[in-house]
Design a protein around this motif. Structure first.
Motif, PDB file in Angstrom:
ATOM      1  N   PHE A 123       0.812  -1.203   0.000  1.00  0.00           N
ATOM      2  CA  PHE A 123       0.000   0.000   0.000  1.00  0.00           C
ATOM      3  C   PHE A 123       0.857   1.270   0.000  1.00  0.00           C
ATOM      4  CE2 PHE A 123      -2.300   3.320   2.382  1.00  0.00           C
ATOM      5  CZ  PHE A 123      -3.458   3.413   1.618  1.00  0.00           C
ATOM      6  N   SER A 124       2.015   1.199   0.655  1.00  0.00           N
ATOM      7  CA  SER A 124       2.909   2.357   0.738  1.00  0.00           C
ATOM      8  C   SER A 124       4.347   1.869   0.783  1.00  0.00           C
ATOM      9  CB  SER A 124       2.606   3.195   1.987  1.00  0.00           C
ATOM     10  OG  SER A 124       2.850   2.441   3.167  1.00  0.00           O
ATOM     11  N   ARG A 127      18.730   4.447  -0.795  1.00  0.00           N
ATOM     12  CA  ARG A 127      19.419   3.166  -0.854  1.00  0.00           C
ATOM     13  C   ARG A 127      18.479   1.973  -0.708  1.00  0.00           C
ATOM     14  NH1 ARG A 127      24.788   3.010   0.617  1.00  0.00           N
ATOM     15  NH2 ARG A 127      24.597   0.766   0.246  1.00  0.00           N
ATOM     16  N   THR A 128      17.357   2.182  -0.005  1.00  0.00           N
ATOM     17  CA  THR A 128      16.479   1.052   0.296  1.00  0.00           C
ATOM     18  C   THR A 128      15.021   1.466   0.181  1.00  0.00           C
ATOM     19  OG1 THR A 128      18.086   0.529   2.012  1.00  0.00           O
ATOM     20  CG2 THR A 128      16.140  -0.837   1.937  1.00  0.00           C
ATOM     21  N   LEU A 129      14.181   0.496  -0.188  1.00  0.00           N
ATOM     22  CA  LEU A 129      12.743   0.711  -0.231  1.00  0.00           C
ATOM     23  C   LEU A 129      12.089  -0.311   0.694  1.00  0.00           C
ATOM     24  CD1 LEU A 129      10.586   2.365  -2.112  1.00  0.00           C
ATOM     25  CD2 LEU A 129      10.130   0.051  -2.949  1.00  0.00           C
ATOM     26  N   ARG A 130      11.270   0.180   1.625  1.00  0.00           N
ATOM     27  CA  ARG A 130      10.560  -0.703   2.544  1.00  0.00           C
ATOM     28  C   ARG A 130       9.068  -0.595   2.263  1.00  0.00           C
ATOM     29  NH1 ARG A 130      11.824   1.085   8.050  1.00  0.00           N
ATOM     30  NH2 ARG A 130      13.742  -0.132   7.831  1.00  0.00           N
ATOM     31  N   THR A 131       8.449  -1.681   1.835  1.00  0.00           N
ATOM     32  CA  THR A 131       7.022  -1.666   1.524  1.00  0.00           C
ATOM     33  C   THR A 131       6.198  -2.087   2.739  1.00  0.00           C
ATOM     34  OG1 THR A 131       7.258  -3.897   0.593  1.00  0.00           O
ATOM     35  CG2 THR A 131       7.301  -2.052  -0.946  1.00  0.00           C
ATOM     36  N   ARG A 132       5.001  -1.527   2.824  1.00  0.00           N
ATOM     37  CA  ARG A 132       4.074  -1.844   3.915  1.00  0.00           C
ATOM     38  C   ARG A 132       2.685  -2.081   3.329  1.00  0.00           C
ATOM     39  NH1 ARG A 132       6.204  -0.979   8.920  1.00  0.00           N
ATOM     40  NH2 ARG A 132       8.079   0.341   9.036  1.00  0.00           N
ATOM     41  N   ASP A 133       1.888  -2.873   4.043  1.00  0.00           N
ATOM     42  CA  ASP A 133       0.514  -3.088   3.604  1.00  0.00           C
ATOM     43  C   ASP A 133      -0.386  -1.998   4.167  1.00  0.00           C
ATOM     44  OD1 ASP A 133       0.030  -3.728   6.258  1.00  0.00           O
ATOM     45  OD2 ASP A 133      -0.148  -5.885   5.906  1.00  0.00           O
ATOM     46  N   ALA A 175      -2.368  -1.967   6.575  1.00  0.00           N
ATOM     47  CA  ALA A 175      -2.392  -1.917   8.032  1.00  0.00           C
ATOM     48  C   ALA A 175      -1.069  -1.420   8.611  1.00  0.00           C
ATOM     49  CB  ALA A 175      -2.715  -3.302   8.593  1.00  0.00           C
ATOM     50  N   GLY A 176      -0.113  -1.096   7.742  1.00  0.00           N
ATOM     51  CA  GLY A 176       1.175  -0.602   8.212  1.00  0.00           C
ATOM     52  C   GLY A 176       2.194  -1.681   8.497  1.00  0.00           C
ATOM     53  N   ARG A 177       1.872  -2.934   8.243  1.00  0.00           N
ATOM     54  CA  ARG A 177       2.825  -4.023   8.487  1.00  0.00           C
ATOM     55  C   ARG A 177       3.901  -4.042   7.408  1.00  0.00           C
ATOM     56  NH1 ARG A 177      -2.178  -6.655   9.844  1.00  0.00           N
ATOM     57  NH2 ARG A 177      -2.386  -7.209   7.637  1.00  0.00           N
TER      58      ARG A 177
END
Length: 625
Positions: free
Chosen positions: A560-561, A591-597, A599-601
């Motif tokens: 989602f984000s 340098r990095t991409l962190r994906t979340r759903d 619900a923020g997980r």
């Protein structure tokens, strides 16, 4: 050398090979492993001989569990491709399973069962408690258990304890075939250079503080090393400057007397000197030299050179076997120079003949195509070919789109040239684009010219026609450029060797740039792929400088984000994803991409891959630099 004492030289010579294997297990990347070892050895240089081994292992563990070590995972081209393993049943392999461990868990596994350390020593090196190390070790064994299951090809009764099997398999991975950037002597030279630079920045006490009292740590092995197995590697980390080697003496390559099957035909050679060079201004016939004149299975070829106003130039002259000189067609070679080898492909598509001209005594080797393995390894194998007086004429093949060939020339054991080959028969229009289904929803329809160019970039080095790659469109979107709305497309293909090949390309019509290519293991589910790439479209022929650099992100739809992080893990930007994907400006230092759903997980952390330093095909760039 004077700057490295005898004891430290002996330590590096004896210990470095094993340290490289340990670092390869810790990082999963040959270039990153070598850089990690060099950094660790430099720090251990000021330690007492009794403390050096402990200090080196501590540095390796710290580097591999830091963010720098965690992010060195994407794609890499290695120069030599290992022999294929005996096929076995589908299932996880240890290299893949090890790469999937959390960094600290992986470090514990490597230190415990590859370096043979006890829990207390491992805890001290990682600055953890003994219970924490025991928990990480148990977690690592549990996650690796499936990859360590006995193969159906092993004889009955070959069952070994899990920890013994793990130690043996780690030893095998640590010895994976591949080329290290530095020899032992070059490593010492590099360390001396680093030490000189460190003197300007660090006090001796600060470095010595890193050395704790202790005894040298012995290596432990459950069994002798089996044959090497390839490790799946990643994008190289930035390495230290390689020590400068003495330059080879200049050798004239493109000079007379003529070589080839027609070299003795003086009337023919005289006539070749008078043939026009097309639009290229030629020197007077008397000042031209015939370097090559030959008939080959796929036609007659000559190479004529000369100088105009101190500018060295020349042409290939090609035509059917037996053609008169005036019937031959001129073609200007790429990267022409008096001391540079040249190559040309005659014939094709299909069967063809490769002609290579270099200096007498040079060794010519040819790679027929880029090779991929089911685990995502990518590389080239070069096979020496017969030469006579610096000339090689060998059979070859090519597709309609162009040759996958790469030629390597070595002199006195050192590479002096590596490049693709000239061929005038390439037909870019042959890249017919099959109807592609889109794996993920995206806005609009991709530009077919951009998709065709992306397929060509993959098909040519792999030596196949585009349809053989079974391509799929993973995702595409519009790209706002100063020349109008362009397309960014992410394509997934299946290589002949079994790996997936994922490439990203951005462009407008016939103009475009390749943003990069990676090769996940062939067992990877296409729908699970997360891609984070920088597309630099501020290049000549595509757009204006204001177009800049774009971050292309495509992940599974549940993403989602996304958070864009710098090298230290600090938040630079937050992206709202549409069906898991987006195109956005690139924050400086991403340098990095962190994906979340929704619900923020947290779903996944993925390296942001920079623009590639060269084409996917690893053809080479010509003369060695």
């Amino acid at each position: 050398m004077d700057d490295v004492d005898a004891a430290f030289r002996a330590f590096v010579t004896a210990r470095r090979p094993d340290l490289l294997g340990t670092a390869l297990l810790l990082t999963g990347d040959r270039a990153a492993a070598e850089e990690l070892v060099q950094r660790a050895l430099r720090r251990a240089r000021r330690c007492s001989p009794a403390d050096r081994d402990t200090a080196v292992l501590r540095s390796l563990a710290a580097g591999a569990t830091s963010r720098w070590g965690r992010l060195a995972r994407a794609e890499q081209v290695i120069e030599e491709f290992p022999a294929a393993a005996v096929p076995g049943p589908a299932g996880p392999d240890l290299a893949t399973a090890l790469r999937g461990l959390a960094p600290v868990t992986r470090a514990v596994v490597v230190l415990r069962w590859h370096e043979g350390l006890g829990e207390e020593r491992t805890a001290a090196l990682l600055h953890r408690t003994v219970p924490e190390v025991a928990a990480e070790a148990a977690r690592g064994l549990a996650q690796l258990r499936a990859a360590l299951a006995p193969s159906v090809f092993e004889r009955a009764g070959a069952e070994r304890p899990l920890e013994e099997r793990l130690a043996g398999e780690l030893a095998r991975l640590a010895a994976a075939s591949g080329r290290w950037r530095l020899t032992a002597e070059e490593s010492l030279t590099d360390l001396a250079v680093r030490r000189t630079g460190a003197r300007r920045r660090l006090a001796a006490g600060a470095v010595a503080a890193a050395c704790l009292a202790g005894v040298a740590v012995p290596l432990a092995r459950w069994a002798p090393d089996p044959p090497a197995e390839p490790a799946t590697l990643a994008v190289p980390a930035v390495a230290a400057p390689r020590p400068v080697e003495p330059a080879l003496p200049a050798v004239p390559v493109l000079t007379g007397p003529a070589r080839g099957s027609l070299a003795g035909d003086e009337p023919l050679l005289a006539a070749l000197r008078t043939v026009g060079w097309g639009s290229l201004e030629a020197p007077p016939p008397a000042e031209r030299e015939v370097v090559l004149a030959a008939d080959t299975p796929h036609g007659r070829v000559a190479l004529v050179v000369g100088t105009v106003l101190e500018d060295f130039r020349g042409v290939w002259l090609t035509g059917p076997v037996g053609a008169r000189p005036e019937e031959l067609v001129p073609q200007v070679p790429r990267q022409l120079g008096r001391g540079r080898p040249v190559s040309l492909l005659l014939g094709g598509p299909g069967a063809a003949t490769l002609v290579v001209v270099t200096a007498p005594g040079d060794v010519i080797a040819v790679s027929p195509r880029l090779m991929t393995g089911p685990r995502g390894t990518v590389g080239r194998t070069y096979t020496p070919v017969g030469t006579a007086d610096g000339l090689a004429v060998v059979p070859a093949t090519t597709t309609r789109l162009g040759p996958a060939l790469s030629v390597r020339v070595t002199r006195e054991g050192r590479e002096v040239y590596r490049s693709g080959v000239d061929w005038r028969g390439a037909d870019p229009a042959a890249a017919s684009v099959p109807e592609l289904s889109s794996v993920r929803p995206g806005p609009g329809t991709p530009d077919p010219q951009v998709v065709a160019a992306a397929l060509t970039d993959l098909a040519v080095p792999l030596g196949v026609e585009p349809a053989a790659l079974q391509p799929e469109l993973l995702w595409s979107a519009g790209l706002p450029l100063t020349r109008g709305t362009g397309t960014v497309a992410v394509l997934v293909a299946r290589s002949p060797g079994g790996a997936l090949v994922v490439t990203t390309r951005a462009g407008v019509g016939g103009s475009g740039v390749t943003c990069g290519t990676q090769t996940p293991a062939g067992t990877t589910e296409v729908a699970s792929l997360t891609i984070a790439r920088v597309c630099d479209v501020a290049l000549p022929g595509l757009g204006q400088t204001d177009d800049g650099r774009w971050l292309v992100v495509t992940a599974p739809p549940e993403a989602f984000s996304a958070e864009v992080l710098d090298g230290a893990g600090r938040l630079l930007d937050e992206l709202r994803l549409t069906d898991g994907s987006a195109v956005a400006s690139v924050p400086e230092g991403a340098r990095t991409l962190r994906t979340r759903d929704a619900a923020g997980r947290e779903l996944r952390e993925t390296p942001v891959a920079p623009p590639p330093p060269g084409p996917f095909g690893d053809f080479g760039t010509g003369p060695a630099r």
